[in-house]
Design a protein around this motif. Sequence first.
Motif, PDB file in Angstrom:
ATOM      1  N   UNK A  29     -32.480  20.103 -47.906  1.00 46.40           N
ATOM      2  CA  UNK A  29     -32.659  20.505 -49.067  1.00 46.40           C
ATOM      3  C   UNK A  29     -32.000  21.761 -49.171  1.00 46.40           C
ATOM      4  N   UNK A  30     -31.152  22.198 -48.155  1.00 43.54           N
ATOM      5  CA  UNK A  30     -30.501  23.524 -48.232  1.00 43.54           C
ATOM      6  C   UNK A  30     -29.089  23.166 -47.896  1.00 43.54           C
ATOM      7  N   UNK A  31     -27.947  24.044 -48.080  1.00 47.22           N
ATOM      8  CA  UNK A  31     -26.636  24.073 -47.883  1.00 47.22           C
ATOM      9  C   UNK A  31     -26.375  25.168 -47.227  1.00 47.22           C
ATOM     10  N   UNK A  32     -25.612  25.437 -45.947  1.00 46.21           N
ATOM     11  CA  UNK A  32     -25.400  26.584 -45.290  1.00 46.21           C
ATOM     12  C   UNK A  32     -23.991  27.100 -45.616  1.00 46.21           C
ATOM     13  N   UNK A  33     -23.838  28.342 -45.998  1.00 46.74           N
ATOM     14  CA  UNK A  33     -22.525  28.934 -46.400  1.00 46.74           C
ATOM     15  C   UNK A  33     -22.423  29.980 -44.935  1.00 46.74           C
ATOM     16  N   UNK A  34     -21.106  30.275 -44.805  1.00 49.20           N
ATOM     17  CA  UNK A  34     -20.668  31.140 -43.799  1.00 49.20           C
ATOM     18  C   UNK A  34     -19.775  32.319 -44.192  1.00 49.20           C
ATOM     19  N   UNK A  43     -15.789  26.720 -45.669  1.00 48.50           N
ATOM     20  CA  UNK A  43     -16.693  25.655 -45.136  1.00 48.50           C
ATOM     21  C   UNK A  43     -17.937  25.866 -45.116  1.00 48.50           C
ATOM     22  N   UNK A  44     -18.714  24.771 -45.452  1.00 54.01           N
ATOM     23  CA  UNK A  44     -20.304  24.820 -45.689  1.00 54.01           C
ATOM     24  C   UNK A  44     -20.665  23.707 -44.807  1.00 54.01           C
ATOM     25  N   UNK A  45     -22.013  23.740 -44.662  1.00 55.95           N
ATOM     26  CA  UNK A  45     -22.729  22.667 -43.726  1.00 55.95           C
ATOM     27  C   UNK A  45     -23.963  22.178 -44.141  1.00 55.95           C
ATOM     28  N   UNK A  46     -24.269  20.799 -44.066  1.00 54.76           N
ATOM     29  CA  UNK A  46     -25.492  20.374 -44.477  1.00 54.76           C
ATOM     30  C   UNK A  46     -26.704  20.463 -43.626  1.00 54.76           C
ATOM     31  N   UNK A  47     -27.872  19.956 -43.767  1.00 52.03           N
ATOM     32  CA  UNK A  47     -29.073  19.987 -43.075  1.00 52.03           C
ATOM     33  C   UNK A  47     -28.590  19.562 -41.501  1.00 52.03           C
ATOM     34  N   UNK A  48     -29.453  20.143 -40.436  1.00 46.28           N
ATOM     35  CA  UNK A  48     -29.350  20.053 -39.160  1.00 46.28           C
ATOM     36  C   UNK A  48     -28.983  21.248 -38.247  1.00 46.28           C
ATOM     37  N   UNK A  49     -28.447  20.849 -37.046  1.00 48.01           N
ATOM     38  CA  UNK A  49     -28.013  21.933 -36.146  1.00 48.01           C
ATOM     39  C   UNK A  49     -26.388  21.973 -36.290  1.00 48.01           C
ATOM     40  N   UNK A  50     -26.213  23.362 -36.103  1.00 44.83           N
ATOM     41  CA  UNK A  50     -24.729  23.527 -36.157  1.00 44.83           C
ATOM     42  C   UNK A  50     -24.150  24.857 -35.323  1.00 44.83           C
ATOM     43  N   UNK A  59     -24.375  33.154 -41.127  1.00 45.94           N
ATOM     44  CA  UNK A  59     -24.566  32.286 -42.436  1.00 45.94           C
ATOM     45  C   UNK A  59     -25.950  32.519 -43.163  1.00 45.94           C
ATOM     46  N   UNK A  60     -25.776  31.681 -44.240  1.00 46.50           N
ATOM     47  CA  UNK A  60     -27.190  31.885 -45.104  1.00 46.50           C
ATOM     48  C   UNK A  60     -27.268  30.729 -45.646  1.00 46.50           C
ATOM     49  N   UNK A  61     -28.735  30.249 -45.870  1.00 45.61           N
ATOM     50  CA  UNK A  61     -29.164  28.722 -46.326  1.00 45.61           C
ATOM     51  C   UNK A  61     -29.387  29.109 -47.935  1.00 45.61           C
ATOM     52  N   UNK A  62     -28.722  28.089 -48.667  1.00 49.58           N
ATOM     53  CA  UNK A  62     -28.982  28.362 -50.147  1.00 49.58           C
ATOM     54  C   UNK A  62     -29.694  26.823 -50.401  1.00 49.58           C
ATOM     55  N   UNK A  63     -30.727  26.962 -51.207  1.00 49.27           N
ATOM     56  CA  UNK A  63     -31.624  26.001 -51.635  1.00 49.27           C
ATOM     57  C   UNK A  63     -30.942  25.186 -52.636  1.00 49.27           C
ATOM     58  N   UNK A  64     -30.881  23.810 -52.446  1.00 50.70           N
ATOM     59  CA  UNK A  64     -30.298  22.941 -53.581  1.00 50.70           C
ATOM     60  C   UNK A  64     -31.252  22.131 -54.155  1.00 50.70           C
ATOM     61  N   UNK A  65     -32.652  22.335 -53.869  1.00 47.74           N
ATOM     62  CA  UNK A  65     -33.733  21.479 -54.541  1.00 47.74           C
ATOM     63  C   UNK A  65     -34.312  22.030 -55.627  1.00 47.74           C
ATOM     64  N   UNK A  66     -35.403  21.555 -56.361  1.00 47.88           N
ATOM     65  CA  UNK A  66     -35.904  22.442 -57.476  1.00 47.88           C
ATOM     66  C   UNK A  66     -36.824  23.465 -56.728  1.00 47.88           C
TER      67      UNK A  66
END
Length: 326
Positions: A29-34, A43-50, A59-66
């Motif tokens: 439910x989050x997107x990683x921005x760098x 470049x952005x990243x989805x859920x998981x290890x990076x 990086x910062x995690x941005x919530x994309x759910x309600x």
Amino acid sequence: MMSFAGTIAIATAVLAFLVSMSIHKIEEGHIGVYYRGGALLKSTSGPGFHLMIPFVTSFKSVQTTMQTDEVKNIPCGTSGGVVIYFDKIEVVNFLSPDHVYETVKKFTADYDKPLIFNKIHHELNQFCSVHSLQEVYIDLFSDIDEHLKNALQTDLTTLAPGLFIQAVRVTKPKIPEQIRKNYELMEAEKTKLLISAQHQKVVEKEAETERKRAIIEAEKVSQVSKIQYEQKIMEKESDKKIADIEVQMQVNREKSMADAAYYKVKTEIEANKAKLTPEYLEMIKYEALAKNTKIYFGNSIPSMFSDNFLTLSKFDNSDKDEKKKI
């Protein structure tokens, strides 16, 4: 001098530290921005290890759910100059994953502060400044949440197309204590008035119910009377029909008896007429002479019989003439 084994151990520890610093996790439910050197990477990243370069990339995690943002303790001045405070306003919103990069690039990862928090302050003060305390606190309070939602979404459609407002919830504002007491008294009076109005409605309803009940009872009595009246009429009509039938039977009986008597008399007359033949009359004459038991003596006896004979003969001839006339 450090031994080779010690050097290997130190290098291994440094490598492990660097690896641990480069590995990071993005929640569902989050997107990683760098950021590299403070600059936002495309470049952005989805859920998981990076992996990322430690100390150089962050990086910062941005919530994309309600999510629900709470804006607290908002002052608001009404058109009459009274300052009131809204304890909390909740804004339910979500950011589309496809618009994370553009939104963060324009408004940083804390995009909700300029787009939601500051906008709520501005729009709420704009609303209060053109309305009185009565309107803000009572009359138009239920419209504030919809007004804020529409105002926020209108601006976001232009500034941040991927950010959507789902709902706005506004708590009752705090007002000065004296004014609040006045409103409470006013509400108490309104409650009394409503209770009185409701009581009046109940009384009117009971009266209406009683009136309908009386009407129904009267209609029932009227219908019963009508049925009884019709029943009596039917009984009288039945009695009249029975009497008419009995009279007709009596008339028929009397007529039959009269016809029988007439027929009897007529039959006797016809029988008597049939008997009045010359032979029958001759027989009657001789029977009458035979029944005469008197004995006469003297010279006038023949003339007596001859006179009687002439009288009878005359009677027979007049009867025949009468028959001819008939």
